[in-house]
Design an enzyme around this catalytic site. Structure first.
Site, PDB file in Angstrom:
ATOM      1  N   GLU A  86       0.791  -1.240   0.135  1.00 15.55           N
ATOM      2  CA  GLU A  86       0.123   0.175  -0.019  1.00 15.55           C
ATOM      3  C   GLU A  86       0.856   1.127  -0.021  1.00 15.55           C
ATOM      4  O   GLU A  86       0.622   2.258  -0.783  1.00 15.55           O
ATOM      5  CB  GLU A  86      -0.836   0.280   1.363  1.00 15.55           C
ATOM      6  CG  GLU A  86      -1.697   1.207   1.385  1.00 15.55           C
ATOM      7  CD  GLU A  86      -2.478   1.359   2.961  1.00 15.55           C
ATOM      8  OE1 GLU A  86      -3.035   2.277   3.118  1.00 15.55           O
ATOM      9  OE2 GLU A  86      -2.436   0.242   3.403  1.00 15.55           O
ATOM     10  N   ASP A 139       1.232   3.669  -3.281  1.00 19.80           N
ATOM     11  CA  ASP A 139       0.554   4.995  -2.892  1.00 19.80           C
ATOM     12  C   ASP A 139       1.688   6.054  -3.418  1.00 19.80           C
ATOM     13  O   ASP A 139       1.642   7.086  -4.047  1.00 19.80           O
ATOM     14  CB  ASP A 139       0.647   5.572  -1.418  1.00 19.80           C
ATOM     15  CG  ASP A 139       0.378   6.953  -0.998  1.00 19.80           C
ATOM     16  OD1 ASP A 139      -0.421   7.551  -1.560  1.00 19.80           O
ATOM     17  OD2 ASP A 139       1.284   7.637  -0.445  1.00 19.80           O
ATOM     18  N   ASN A 172      -7.035   1.251   0.307  1.00 20.19           N
ATOM     19  CA  ASN A 172      -5.825   0.619   0.606  1.00 20.19           C
ATOM     20  C   ASN A 172      -5.409  -0.548  -0.088  1.00 20.19           C
ATOM     21  O   ASN A 172      -4.329  -0.904  -0.666  1.00 20.19           O
ATOM     22  CB  ASN A 172      -6.081   0.096   2.290  1.00 20.19           C
ATOM     23  CG  ASN A 172      -6.321   1.055   3.065  1.00 20.19           C
ATOM     24  OD1 ASN A 172      -5.971   2.266   2.856  1.00 20.19           O
ATOM     25  ND2 ASN A 172      -6.735   0.907   4.477  1.00 20.19           N
ATOM     26  N   GLU A 221      -4.241   0.786  -3.777  1.00 23.41           N
ATOM     27  CA  GLU A 221      -2.924   1.107  -3.523  1.00 23.41           C
ATOM     28  C   GLU A 221      -2.092  -0.045  -3.555  1.00 23.41           C
ATOM     29  O   GLU A 221      -0.738  -0.048  -4.164  1.00 23.41           O
ATOM     30  CB  GLU A 221      -2.605   2.091  -2.497  1.00 23.41           C
ATOM     31  CG  GLU A 221      -3.422   3.228  -2.582  1.00 23.41           C
ATOM     32  CD  GLU A 221      -3.184   4.224  -1.324  1.00 23.41           C
ATOM     33  OE1 GLU A 221      -2.829   5.486  -1.708  1.00 23.41           O
ATOM     34  OE2 GLU A 221      -3.103   3.936  -0.500  1.00 23.41           O
TER      35      GLU A 221
END
Length: 246
Positions: A62, A66, A131, A134
């Site tokens: 994650e 991101d 979440n 990502e």
């Protein structure tokens, strides 16, 4: 012996289904399913990597996803809006990669169905959708590299959702907007938050928003942040004309 063959066969069928579904979602052939499987392991499973002895779940992916998403969107905006200064580009990127938008993307792709967890899916908060979205980008990067990450983001984020002129007028945080207005106008404001479970089995929070000592809006949600945002949104529309004129 027959029982063992049945287990191996079932596991193979599951992998084949997962492979087909992931390929459909990302738009190209995954090379190493391990990365994608990890992208959907919740920390509640408490899975440990046999070789490293480290926890294995989607949280590190994650983090990576991101960063990849942010860089791809930044590069896109840099090329697409040559007149935009740093502040403008940062604001536009924040709107595209907002938690609300990422949650929407994760829901649209129905990624929650892949998540392995000991927690009931009904107990998850909304952010689980963003979440794992990502984390999926992080898995793509490890499996196929930056170019394929870019290809996925173009297909699933930029082409269907990114319209720069529309984004300019999009409000991503009513609370920030309301507080900024209060500060400019030198008005006193206060968010009074308290637990309000009521008849719900899941904990809720309620908030009263005060302006110059008077209650102007209320909000209720499963988190303090969401409750404050709801109250702020209602306050914004109650004072929209004044706020827009400043």
């Amino acid at each position: 012996m027959g029982f063992i063959r049945k287990i191996i066969k079932t596991r193979s069928i599951r992998d084949e289904y997962f492979f087909i579904e992931i390929k459909r979602i990302i738009g190209f052939t995954p090379k190493d399913l391990h990365f994608y499987k990890t992208a959907f392991i919740h920390r509640s499973i408490k899975k440990i990597d046999k070789e490293s002895g480290l926890p294995q779940n989607y949280e590190r992916l994650e983090f990576l996803g991101d960063a990849m998403l942010s860089s791809i969107i930044a590069a896109y905006l840099f090329e697409e809006v040559p007149s935009g200064d740093e502040g403008y580009l940062t604001q536009m990127r924040s709107k595209i990669v907002s938690r609300e938008h990422l949650n929407e993307l994760g829901r649209d792709l129905d990624l929650l169905k892949f998540v392995k967890s000991t927690v009931a899916k009904s107990k998850f908060g909304e952010n689980i959708h963003g979440n794992v979205f990502e984390a999926l980008i992080g898995a793509i990067y490890l499996d196929r590299g930056y170019k394929y990450c870019e290809k996925f983001v173009q297909k699933r984020v930029i082409i269907p959702y990114v319209d720069v002129p529309k984004l300019e007028g999009k409000i991503t945080s009513y609370k920030s907007l309301f507080i900024e207005w209060c500060q400019k106008q030198k008005k006193d404001f206060k968010y009074q938050v308290y637990e309000d479970t009521g008849k719900n089995t899941i904990k809720h929070f309620s908030v009263k928003l005060f302006l110059d000592g008077k209650i102007i809006a209320k909000g209720r949600a499963t988190s303090k942040k969401k409750a404050e945002e709801t109250a702020s949104k209602r306050a914004y529309y109650a004072f929209q004309q004044e706020i827009s004129n400043t």
